[in-house]
Design an enzyme around this catalytic site. Structure first.
Site, PDB file in Angstrom:
ATOM      1  N   HIS A 252       5.950  11.698  38.478  1.00 47.83           N
ATOM      2  CA  HIS A 252       5.649  11.751  39.325  1.00 47.83           C
ATOM      3  C   HIS A 252       6.936  11.608  40.279  1.00 47.83           C
ATOM      4  CE1 HIS A 252       3.738   8.384  40.749  1.00 47.83           C
ATOM      5  NE2 HIS A 252       4.300   8.705  42.475  1.00 47.83           N
TER       6      HIS A 252
ATOM      7  N   ASP B  93       9.796   5.251  43.771  1.00 50.31           N
ATOM      8  CA  ASP B  93       9.839   4.090  42.940  1.00 50.31           C
ATOM      9  C   ASP B  93       8.902   5.045  41.401  1.00 50.31           C
ATOM     10  OD1 ASP B  93       7.694   5.292  44.015  1.00 50.31           O
ATOM     11  OD2 ASP B  93       6.440   3.574  42.815  1.00 50.31           O
TER      12      ASP B  93
ATOM     13  N   HIS C  68      -2.499  12.620  42.976  1.00 49.98           N
ATOM     14  CA  HIS C  68      -2.105  11.689  43.850  1.00 49.98           C
ATOM     15  C   HIS C  68      -1.366  12.274  44.933  1.00 49.98           C
ATOM     16  CE1 HIS C  68       0.137   8.431  45.090  1.00 49.98           C
ATOM     17  NE2 HIS C  68       1.239   8.498  44.010  1.00 49.98           N
TER      18      HIS C  68
END
Length: 304
Positions: free
Chosen positions: A61, A65, A138
């Site tokens: 995704h 990060d 998510h």
């Protein structure tokens, strides 16, 4: 050989002990990255993995990060004279991300960066294995990936072949490839001397997600599941709020799926000095659980 190298095992923000999420899979000399967080190329230097043999990056995704390491890595590849394409796979937004990335810092690497948008159920076919994309859960569009090897031929029973009159040499090879052969006017079937097909290996990487029973069919019998475990069980409310996993929830799912080994990663910085709470929570439900550390390597053996 099939090996997993953990380049970054932290989550959200880096710590002294853990870099940002990135995982390298090495299969028969082929190298591929799964996620590429900030500082990944430096982690690759420390792990001595090399840069130039990486031809594919699979992104779960597009949170920063998991992606901020790509511009620097691509620029380094360009500086080192790369000419063949680099393929970047990911969920919806991968093409836009690559376009934006090429604009950053006037990035002109001198080789093609090719974006491939994947969705649940898509398969990337490779020689001897495949990468299967599946939906995860998510806060942004996200995918998990399963590296599934092809089945291997069954074991060749040499004594039985000799007993049936097959001479050593080319006929052995034909039988091992599943072909029947003729010996002294008799047909010797491959199935007479070759056992049933043996399973290939299966590695599953889910990225950031809440654990879901929807993963069970993908995880079933996996040799290794690399799962985020951002929080210990006592932070379950925080995990639910941020759509992440706790170590205990992941371990329960691993046990249900019959996974061989579970490696926990994407560790919150609150556990940067001591990840024991995560390990204890996981091992209540699944004994073969470990907490991954940066530069840890796991070699996945063949099995019969």
């Amino acid at each position: 050989m099939l090996k997993v190298i953990f380049l970054g095992t932290g989550g959200s923000i880096p710590s002294i002990n853990r870099g940002m999420p990135s995982l390298m899979l090495v299969r028969e000399g082929e190298r591929m990255l799964f996620d590429c967080g900030e500082g990944t190329q430096r982690q690759m230097m420390r792990a001595r993995t090399g840069f130039m043999d990486v031809d594919s990056i699979f992104i779960t995704h597009f949170h920063a990060d998991h992606t901020l390491g790509m511009p620097g890595l691509i620029q380094t590849m360009g500086f080192q004279g790369r000419s063949r394409p680099l393929h970047i796979y990911g969920p919806r937004f991968v093409r836009e991300y690559c376009d934006i990335m090429n604009t950053l810092g006037y990035l002109k690497p001198g080789f093609d960066v090719v974006a491939h948008e994947l969705k649940h159920g898509d398969v990337v076919e490779r020689k001897g294995y495949r990468i299967e994309a599946f939906r995860t859960f998510h806060s942004v569009p996200s995918l998990g990936y399963a590296l599934r090897e092809d089945k291997r031929p069954g074991r060749f029973n040499k004594p039985r072949a000799l007993e049936l009159g097959v001479p050593e040499g080319p006929l052995f090879g034909k039988l091992q490839r599943g072909e029947d052969v003729v010996v002294d006017g008799r047909i010797v079937k491959s199935s007479d001397v070759v056992g049933p097909p043996r399973p290939g290996r299966l590695i599953v990487y889910t990225g950031d997600t809440v654990p879901s029973h929807a993963f069970l069919s993908i995880l079933e019998g996996a040799d290794l599941w690399v799962s985020e475990a951002t929080f210990a069980d006592d932070a379950a409310d925080k995990a639910a709020e941020t759509l992440h996993s706790t170590a205990g929830d992941v371990a329960r799912l691993a046990a249900m799926a019959g996974v061989q080994k579970l490696a926990l990663t994407h560790i919150s910085s609150r556990y940067s000095e001591d990840a024991t709470p995560l390990l204890e929570d996981a091992r209540k439900h699944f004994k073969d659980a470990i907490v991954a550390e940066d530069y840890m390597e796991i070699e996945v053996p063949l099995r019969d």
